[in-house]
Design a protein around this motif. Structure first.
Motif, short mmCIF file in Angstrom:
data_model
loop_
_atom_site.label_atom_id
_atom_site.label_comp_id
_atom_site.label_asym_id
_atom_site.label_seq_id
_atom_site.Cartn_x
_atom_site.Cartn_y
_atom_site.Cartn_z
N VAL A 1 -7.44 -19.32 49.74
CA VAL A 1 -6.91 -20.69 49.74
C VAL A 1 -5.40 -20.67 49.51
N ASN B 1 -11.90 -15.91 46.92
CA ASN B 1 -11.82 -17.17 47.66
C ASN B 1 -10.57 -17.96 47.29
N PHE B 2 -10.22 -17.93 46.01
CA PHE B 2 -9.00 -18.60 45.55
C PHE B 2 -7.77 -17.99 46.23
N PHE C 1 -20.58 -20.56 53.11
CA PHE C 1 -19.22 -20.69 52.59
C PHE C 1 -18.40 -19.42 52.81
N ILE D 1 -9.88 -25.12 53.42
CA ILE D 1 -9.46 -25.75 52.16
C ILE D 1 -7.95 -25.58 51.97
N ALA E 1 -15.22 -17.20 54.81
CA ALA E 1 -13.76 -17.30 54.72
C ALA E 1 -13.22 -18.51 55.48
N TYR F 1 -12.78 -21.48 53.19
CA TYR F 1 -11.66 -21.39 52.26
C TYR F 1 -10.31 -21.48 52.96
#
Length: 152
Positions: A6, A2-3, A71, A79, A73, A76
């Protein structure tokens, strides 16, 4: 993972920003962007500020869709877009255009190159013949302008 979504989204937004700025803002939506170049609303809200809403609405929708679907993709990605939008606001509106008077006397070469590139962009008051449509990516020639000026 996920990071990574982002961070990737944040960096991909630079290319999207360049394309939107050149072909949408200096294209068919010039009527909204024009006052940002002619400074007809200096110190006030500009029609150009509507782009904030235009870009925020789909991002909020993606964030909402991503939250109701465990939650995924889309959340993210939203975000990453939001973080890019925040960076844009702080650098473009606060630092470059000084809507809030901070960092006026910076000596940071990167920030000075961003400011120089944006100034070169704004020397064109019409929608044609523009240059430097990006935001965080600064072409090398603007760094050279800073370093050559500081040697003189």
């Amino acid at each position: 993972m996920n990071f990574l979504i982002v961070i990737t989204t944040f960096f991909v937004m630079e290319g999207i920003t360049w394309l939107v700025h050149k072909y949408v803002m200096h294209g068919f939506l010039w009527s909204l962007h024009r006052d940002h170049h002619d400074h007809s609303n200096e110190g006030k809200m500009e029609r150009n500020d509507y782009f904030f809403v235009i870009f925020a609405v789909p991002t909020i929708a993606m964030m909402y869709y991503g939250t109701i679907n465990d939650f995924n993709a889309f959340f993210y990605i939203a975000i990453g877009i939001t973080l890019y939008g925040m960076a844009y606001f702080f650098v473009h509106d606060i630092f470059i255009h000084q809507r809030f008077k901070i960092l006026k006397n910076t000596k940071n070469p990167y920030l000075l190159a961003i400011r120089r590139g944006h100034k070169q962009h704004h020397k064109h008051t019409g929608k044609e013949h523009g240059e430097c449509f990006g935001f965080l990516w600064v072409p090398v020639k603007y760094f050279k302008m800073f370093f050559n000026k500081s040697k003189a």
